[in-house]
Structures are given as C-alpha cells and as structure tokens.
Design a protein around this motif. Structure first.
Motif, PDB file in Angstrom:
ATOM      1  N   LYS A  10       5.751 -60.096  -3.741  1.00  0.00           N
ATOM      2  CA  LYS A  10       4.632 -60.970  -3.365  1.00  0.00           C
ATOM      3  C   LYS A  10       4.631 -61.257  -1.858  1.00  0.00           C
ATOM      4  O   LYS A  10       3.576 -61.251  -1.223  1.00  0.00           O
ATOM      5  N   ILE A  11       5.812 -61.509  -1.289  1.00  0.00           N
ATOM      6  CA  ILE A  11       5.898 -61.750   0.151  1.00  0.00           C
ATOM      7  C   ILE A  11       5.509 -60.497   0.919  1.00  0.00           C
ATOM      8  O   ILE A  11       4.772 -60.551   1.914  1.00  0.00           O
ATOM      9  N   ALA A  12       5.988 -59.338   0.462  1.00  0.00           N
ATOM     10  CA  ALA A  12       5.682 -58.076   1.148  1.00  0.00           C
ATOM     11  C   ALA A  12       4.180 -57.825   1.215  1.00  0.00           C
ATOM     12  O   ALA A  12       3.688 -57.223   2.189  1.00  0.00           O
ATOM     13  N   GLU A  13       3.451 -58.294   0.227  1.00  0.00           N
ATOM     14  CA  GLU A  13       2.003 -58.066   0.187  1.00  0.00           C
ATOM     15  C   GLU A  13       1.256 -58.744   1.331  1.00  0.00           C
ATOM     16  O   GLU A  13       0.176 -58.302   1.716  1.00  0.00           O
ATOM     17  N   VAL A  14       1.822 -59.821   1.886  1.00  0.00           N
ATOM     18  CA  VAL A  14       1.122 -60.526   2.967  1.00  0.00           C
ATOM     19  C   VAL A  14       1.773 -60.300   4.332  1.00  0.00           C
ATOM     20  O   VAL A  14       1.308 -60.834   5.337  1.00  0.00           O
ATOM     21  N   MET A  15       2.823 -59.501   4.372  1.00  0.00           N
ATOM     22  CA  MET A  15       3.449 -59.174   5.641  1.00  0.00           C
ATOM     23  C   MET A  15       2.681 -58.053   6.346  1.00  0.00           C
ATOM     24  O   MET A  15       1.884 -57.350   5.735  1.00  0.00           O
ATOM     25  N   PRO A  16       2.906 -57.877   7.650  1.00  0.00           N
ATOM     26  CA  PRO A  16       2.278 -56.763   8.354  1.00  0.00           C
ATOM     27  C   PRO A  16       2.643 -55.427   7.715  1.00  0.00           C
ATOM     28  O   PRO A  16       3.730 -55.285   7.125  1.00  0.00           O
ATOM     29  N   ALA A  17       1.778 -54.468   7.823  1.00  0.00           N
ATOM     30  CA  ALA A  17       2.003 -53.162   7.208  1.00  0.00           C
ATOM     31  C   ALA A  17       3.339 -52.591   7.652  1.00  0.00           C
ATOM     32  O   ALA A  17       3.655 -52.555   8.836  1.00  0.00           O
ATOM     33  N   GLY A  18       4.123 -52.150   6.669  1.00  0.00           N
ATOM     34  CA  GLY A  18       5.413 -51.533   6.968  1.00  0.00           C
ATOM     35  C   GLY A  18       6.580 -52.481   6.935  1.00  0.00           C
ATOM     36  O   GLY A  18       7.728 -52.044   6.829  1.00  0.00           O
ATOM     37  N   LEU A  19       6.326 -53.782   7.025  1.00  0.00           N
ATOM     38  CA  LEU A  19       7.414 -54.769   6.949  1.00  0.00           C
ATOM     39  C   LEU A  19       7.520 -55.254   5.505  1.00  0.00           C
ATOM     40  O   LEU A  19       7.160 -56.374   5.171  1.00  0.00           O
ATOM     41  N   ASP A  20       8.021 -54.378   4.642  1.00  0.00           N
ATOM     42  CA  ASP A  20       7.968 -54.662   3.208  1.00  0.00           C
ATOM     43  C   ASP A  20       9.323 -54.602   2.528  1.00  0.00           C
ATOM     44  O   ASP A  20       9.415 -54.445   1.311  1.00  0.00           O
ATOM     45  N   PHE A  53       2.569 -68.029   7.108  1.00  0.00           N
ATOM     46  CA  PHE A  53       1.895 -68.591   5.937  1.00  0.00           C
ATOM     47  C   PHE A  53       0.812 -69.611   6.285  1.00  0.00           C
ATOM     48  O   PHE A  53       0.795 -70.729   5.795  1.00  0.00           O
ATOM     49  N   GLY A  54      -0.093 -69.172   7.166  1.00  0.00           N
ATOM     50  CA  GLY A  54      -1.350 -69.879   7.341  1.00  0.00           C
ATOM     51  C   GLY A  54      -1.469 -70.834   8.490  1.00  0.00           C
ATOM     52  O   GLY A  54      -2.573 -71.311   8.783  1.00  0.00           O
ATOM     53  N   ARG A  55      -0.382 -71.134   9.185  1.00  0.00           N
ATOM     54  CA  ARG A  55      -0.442 -72.124  10.255  1.00  0.00           C
ATOM     55  C   ARG A  55      -1.465 -71.747  11.317  1.00  0.00           C
ATOM     56  O   ARG A  55      -2.131 -72.608  11.900  1.00  0.00           O
ATOM     57  N   LEU A  56      -1.634 -70.446  11.566  1.00  0.00           N
ATOM     58  CA  LEU A  56      -2.568 -69.980  12.592  1.00  0.00           C
ATOM     59  C   LEU A  56      -3.822 -69.360  11.986  1.00  0.00           C
ATOM     60  O   LEU A  56      -4.603 -68.709  12.684  1.00  0.00           O
ATOM     61  N   GLY A  57      -4.018 -69.561  10.677  1.00  0.00           N
ATOM     62  CA  GLY A  57      -5.220 -69.036  10.039  1.00  0.00           C
ATOM     63  C   GLY A  57      -5.071 -67.639   9.473  1.00  0.00           C
ATOM     64  O   GLY A  57      -6.029 -67.077   8.943  1.00  0.00           O
ATOM     65  N   LYS A  58      -3.876 -67.079   9.567  1.00  0.00           N
ATOM     66  CA  LYS A  58      -3.554 -65.788   8.979  1.00  0.00           C
ATOM     67  C   LYS A  58      -2.198 -65.914   8.280  1.00  0.00           C
ATOM     68  O   LYS A  58      -1.476 -66.880   8.475  1.00  0.00           O
ATOM     69  N   ALA A  59      -1.857 -64.890   7.505  1.00  0.00           N
ATOM     70  CA  ALA A  59      -0.562 -64.934   6.823  1.00  0.00           C
ATOM     71  C   ALA A  59       0.576 -64.990   7.820  1.00  0.00           C
ATOM     72  O   ALA A  59       1.591 -65.659   7.593  1.00  0.00           O
ATOM     73  N   THR A  60       0.426 -64.297   8.946  1.00  0.00           N
ATOM     74  CA  THR A  60       1.446 -64.289   9.996  1.00  0.00           C
ATOM     75  C   THR A  60       0.777 -64.307  11.362  1.00  0.00           C
ATOM     76  O   THR A  60      -0.382 -63.912  11.516  1.00  0.00           O
ATOM     77  N   ALA A  61       1.530 -64.750  12.357  1.00  0.00           N
ATOM     78  CA  ALA A  61       1.053 -64.646  13.730  1.00  0.00           C
ATOM     79  C   ALA A  61       0.927 -63.191  14.136  1.00  0.00           C
ATOM     80  O   ALA A  61       0.054 -62.824  14.927  1.00  0.00           O
ATOM     81  N   SER A  62       1.790 -62.349  13.597  1.00  0.00           N
ATOM     82  CA  SER A  62       1.709 -60.917  13.863  1.00  0.00           C
ATOM     83  C   SER A  62       0.340 -60.372  13.513  1.00  0.00           C
ATOM     84  O   SER A  62      -0.262 -59.610  14.279  1.00  0.00           O
ATOM     85  N   GLU A  63      -0.170 -60.784  12.366  1.00  0.00           N
ATOM     86  CA  GLU A  63      -1.506 -60.356  11.955  1.00  0.00           C
ATOM     87  C   GLU A  63      -2.569 -60.890  12.905  1.00  0.00           C
ATOM     88  O   GLU A  63      -3.484 -60.159  13.309  1.00  0.00           O
ATOM     89  N   LEU A  64      -2.457 -62.152  13.279  1.00  0.00           N
ATOM     90  CA  LEU A  64      -3.443 -62.759  14.169  1.00  0.00           C
ATOM     91  C   LEU A  64      -3.493 -62.040  15.510  1.00  0.00           C
ATOM     92  O   LEU A  64      -4.578 -61.733  16.024  1.00  0.00           O
ATOM     93  N   PHE A  65      -2.325 -61.758  16.093  1.00  0.00           N
ATOM     94  CA  PHE A  65      -2.274 -61.170  17.433  1.00  0.00           C
ATOM     95  C   PHE A  65      -2.359 -59.653  17.416  1.00  0.00           C
ATOM     96  O   PHE A  65      -2.503 -59.031  18.474  1.00  0.00           O
ATOM     97  N   GLY A  66      -2.253 -59.048  16.232  1.00  0.00           N
ATOM     98  CA  GLY A  66      -2.311 -57.599  16.159  1.00  0.00           C
ATOM     99  C   GLY A  66      -1.093 -56.925  16.758  1.00  0.00           C
ATOM    100  O   GLY A  66      -1.192 -55.822  17.307  1.00  0.00           O
ATOM    101  N   VAL A  67       0.067 -57.570  16.638  1.00  0.00           N
ATOM    102  CA  VAL A  67       1.322 -57.033  17.172  1.00  0.00           C
ATOM    103  C   VAL A  67       2.344 -57.052  16.042  1.00  0.00           C
ATOM    104  O   VAL A  67       2.639 -58.116  15.486  1.00  0.00           O
ATOM    105  N   THR A  68       2.887 -55.893  15.706  1.00  0.00           N
ATOM    106  CA  THR A  68       3.833 -55.809  14.600  1.00  0.00           C
ATOM    107  C   THR A  68       5.256 -55.680  15.126  1.00  0.00           C
ATOM    108  O   THR A  68       5.564 -54.721  15.840  1.00  0.00           O
ATOM    109  N   PRO A  69       6.124 -56.620  14.781  1.00  0.00           N
ATOM    110  CA  PRO A  69       7.529 -56.531  15.187  1.00  0.00           C
ATOM    111  C   PRO A  69       8.291 -55.591  14.257  1.00  0.00           C
ATOM    112  O   PRO A  69       7.741 -55.074  13.273  1.00  0.00           O
TER     113      PRO A  69
END
Length: 448
Positions: A101-111, A266-282
């Motif tokens: 379930k967590i992997a489903e909302v993480m950035p692609a590849g971080l599963d 988990f939603g603090r910035l309006g997306k599942a992750t800040a990574s998703e919001l900024f378009g930067v995958t660690p």
C-alpha cells in the motif's frame, strides 16, 4: 511563574515526578503543566475540559485528524488476532500488505519498503542502506555522508551527525559519527522574506555540493540527505530549481540522494510526497509520522529498485543481506493502523483536499505581515512559519509566550526558537484556518 503560565496552568492529579519529558523544559513544564486528556477530529481536550484547536497536527503527524474510528477499530481487531510477530526470519500478512500500500503512493521505482518505528530510525536505516549499496557494488570507499546546515533528521547518532541543528549537535559533539560534512542551508532573509511558496532566488545554493565534491573527492561520498522542505528548523522552503540541481549533481557523481520526508510525506504539501510535488525522485525516501496517522509508532524507508537489488542480490543465497532491523519493525498493530490510515487518505481524497486548502492557508498566514514582531512569513501546502524578532538576550522567549497565549485562547501551535510553525490536520476547515491565524494575531498584540 509568570502571568501567562498562571492562566493556563491546568489542574491534574497526575504525579509527574517520574516522567523525564523529551525536548521539554521539565522544571518549567512541571511548575505549570499543560495536560491533554483526549482528542477528536481537529481538537484536543485539556485536563480542565478546554477544547484546543490543533494547529500542528500533533507533531506534524495526525494528518487525518484525531481518534479516527476506522484506525481504532483496525488496531483493536489486530490486537485480538495477533499482538506481535517477530520480524526476523518470520512474517505476518499485514506487513506485506502495508508495504504494498505504501509503495503505491511512493514515486515510481521507490517500491521496496523497509519498516522501522520512528523518523530517527528511518534516517539511520537509510544511511546504512547507502553505505551497504556502495559496498555491494565494490565501492566500499564511499563512506562519507553529506547533510545540510539547519537540517533535522532525527536524534539517532546518524541523524544528529548529518543534521545541522546546533543545539542537537553541540550536546553530543564529541561522539558524532566521523566522515560527515554539510552543505549550506537555503534560507536567506534578505532575498526570500515573505515568500509565498518556493522562493525565486537560490537555486545556485545547491552548487555548494560541488564544493564538497571538490574538497573530498566525489568517489568517497556515499549519500546526500536533505529534507525537501526543512520543517523542524522553521519551515525553510526550497528555492525554485534547487532540488532539481541537487539531483543532477548526485547523479553526475554517483552519489545517492536521500529525501527525509518524515514531515512532508502523506499530504502535507498536497501530494503523497514532496518528491511528487517537486518532480524530483531520490534514491531513498524516509517516512514516519503521518504514514499511520501517528496512531502507533511506525516509520519506513522507500528504496529504489537499484539500491534494493544491489544489496539483496549481492549476497549468497540464504545469507542475511542487510544487517539491520528492529524488534518492532512492521509491528502488526502499526501495520493495521497504516492500512486503515492509507484507506482514509484515499477514500476522503485528503491529499487533494490539502492542495485545495493551500491558497486559503497562504492568504491567512500572510495576513499577519505587519503585525507586531513579525519579521518573515513563509509557506507551502498546509505548512507555514511566522518568524518573530527575538528579544535582546532571550532568544526563543517571545515565541514561547505567543505559544502560551495561543494555548490560553484555544489554539495549539508549535514554536522552534522564535519561529511559530503551523501544520494543521488535512481535515481542517477554512473557518478553522481563519481561527488559527486570528488567534495568533491576538496573541502577538498581547506579548512584549
């Protein structure tokens, strides 16, 4: 005891002698205790039955609101079926379900999800993963870790070593782990004051990593860890292009990039992750707090496939690949709370709700500009800070008094130094946002 503390000293029959409280002035608190006895939705209830609006989601963590029936029922059901299962060499279904379930909302590849119990543990886990990854690839000389000034990555020795909070580091300066350096922080009041969202100035600050690469040789550096938005130090929002530039430099030199998303996940910035919001995958992403609404201690690290596979496939079959873990990793009740929380986020669309409320939050917090003692305001998503002028010779005292005044008036905010921080649960209403900052305004007019 001053007049402010006298007004909110709450009667209680609790014997407080034995509990050594964390990150608290124990003598000060026990002279005028503030006791919370229950909570529901957006509100705490104090020992003397005062309702207090939660403007900080507990400690940045209760994103779905307090005492959600769905989470309580899930935890109770799990406790009746399986109270504990050893995570070493054994498993239980909810651990695997929660990881999926967590992997489903993480950035692609971080599963690939590794569970721990606190943000501090998640950070130490990620740092160990970075070292193990390079060792598995035959680059064991990559042992140096890079943090950031003013960064907060928990209170384990790894976390305070890569962290840049002065008080945390000073207390244990002789015992920090070796081979750590820090890039400069991103906050420049002269260039960024009263920014709404990401400041336009400052992308070049990421190039400080190139300075450290030149100093140490990039082939010795294992990882760089930063909070996408630095929370505990006072909500430092990254400049436009800054995180993208960090990603480029890390990729160029073969350095792993770790995002500490214990607060921003988990939603603090309006997306599942800040990574998703900024378009930067660690390469690695730490999480905790809101992953199960803080109902049961839980944290984790989302690892990219290339990190996971290098470590797991680098050992002989049957051998332990990663010598790390905790007795309570993937605890059954924590996993149950996690699954229930993630379902609330999905069903109620709370991440999108936070994004929709962000403009109202921004408007109300910036309306405090020009009020007494306010020197800066900054925000992103449902996360913001009001920085105050410090009293001569008493840094932090003014914000503490504002905190007490707000509590007296029925709003619980956070303070760090002379910065007031705000991060309400994602179920907050527009009217409650107005109430929070109207209360802060009144408090500012009542302190010296």
């Amino acid at each position: 005891m001053n007049a402010i503390t006298e007004k909110i000293s709450l009667s209680t029959d609790v014997d407080m002698a034995n509990f050594w409280m964390p990150f608290t002035g124990n003598k000060q608190f026990k002279a005028a205790p503030r006791i919370l006895k229950s909570a529901k939705g957006m509100y705490f209830t104090t020992a003397d039955d005062q309702k207090v609006l939660d403007a900080s989601a507990g400690l940045w963590c209760v994103n779905a609101g307090h005492c959600r029936d769905e989470i309580t029922e899930a935890v109770h059901k799990q406790m009746m079926e399986l109270d504990y299962a050893p995570p070493f060499q054994m498993g239980h279904p909810l651990a695997f379900e929660a990881a999926k379930k967590i992997a489903e909302v993480m950035p692609a590849g971080l599963d690939r999800i590794f569970f721990a119990n606190s943000g501090s543990e998640a950070v130490d886990t990620a740092l160990k993963m970075a070292l193990a990854y390079h060792r598995a690839r035959g680059e064991g000389q990559r042992t140096r870790l890079i943090g950031r000034e003013r960064g907060y990555s928990g209170v384990g020795f790894g976390g305070i070593s890569v962290g840049g909070i002065l008080a945390n580091r000073k207390a244990y300066s002789g015992a920090l782990i070796p081979g750590v350096d820090h890039i400069s922080h991103t906050h420049n009041l002269a260039e960024m004051a009263y920014s709404k969202g990401q400041p336009a100035w400052g992308a070049h600050l990421a190039d400080d990593l190139e300075r450290l690469c030149a100093l140490h040789d990039p082939s010795t550096i294992a990882a760089v860890i930063v909070e996408p938005v630095a929370g505990s130090t006072g909500v430092l929002v990254p400049p436009q292009g800054y995180l993208q530039r960090l990603r480029e430099i890390c990729t160029k030199h073969g350095i792993l990039l770790i995002f500490d998303e214990v607060i921003t996940g988990f939603g603090r910035l309006g997306k599942a992750t800040a990574s998703e919001l900024f378009g930067v995958t660690p390469d690695l992403l730490t999480m905790a707090k809101a992953m199960n609404n803080a109902a049961i201690p839980m944290s984790g690290v989302a690892a990219s496939r290339h990190v996971h596979d290098a470590i797991v496939n680098g050992s002989a079959g049957g051998a332990i690949e990663f010598f790390h873990g905790y007795t309570y990793s993937s605890h059954p009740t924590a996993a149950a709370a996690c699954l229930a929380t993630q379902e609330i986020y999905r069903k109620e669309g709370l991440f999108a709700r936070a994004a929709g409320l962000a403009p109202k939050f921004e408007k109300e917090i910036h309306a405090l500009r020009g009020e007494p003692f306010v020197k800066d305001i900054r925000n992103l998503g449902l996360m913001g800070a009001v920085e105050l002028q410090s009293r001569d010779g008493a840094p932090g005292a003014r914000a503490y008094d504002v905190f007490l005044k707000c509590m007296e008036k029925g709003v619980l905010a956070r303070f760090t130094g002379d910065i007031m921080a705000f991060s309400p649960p994602l179920i907050v209403s527009e009217g409650q946002i107005e109430e929070i900052f109207a209360t802060v305004k009144k408090a500012l007019h009542e302190v010296a």
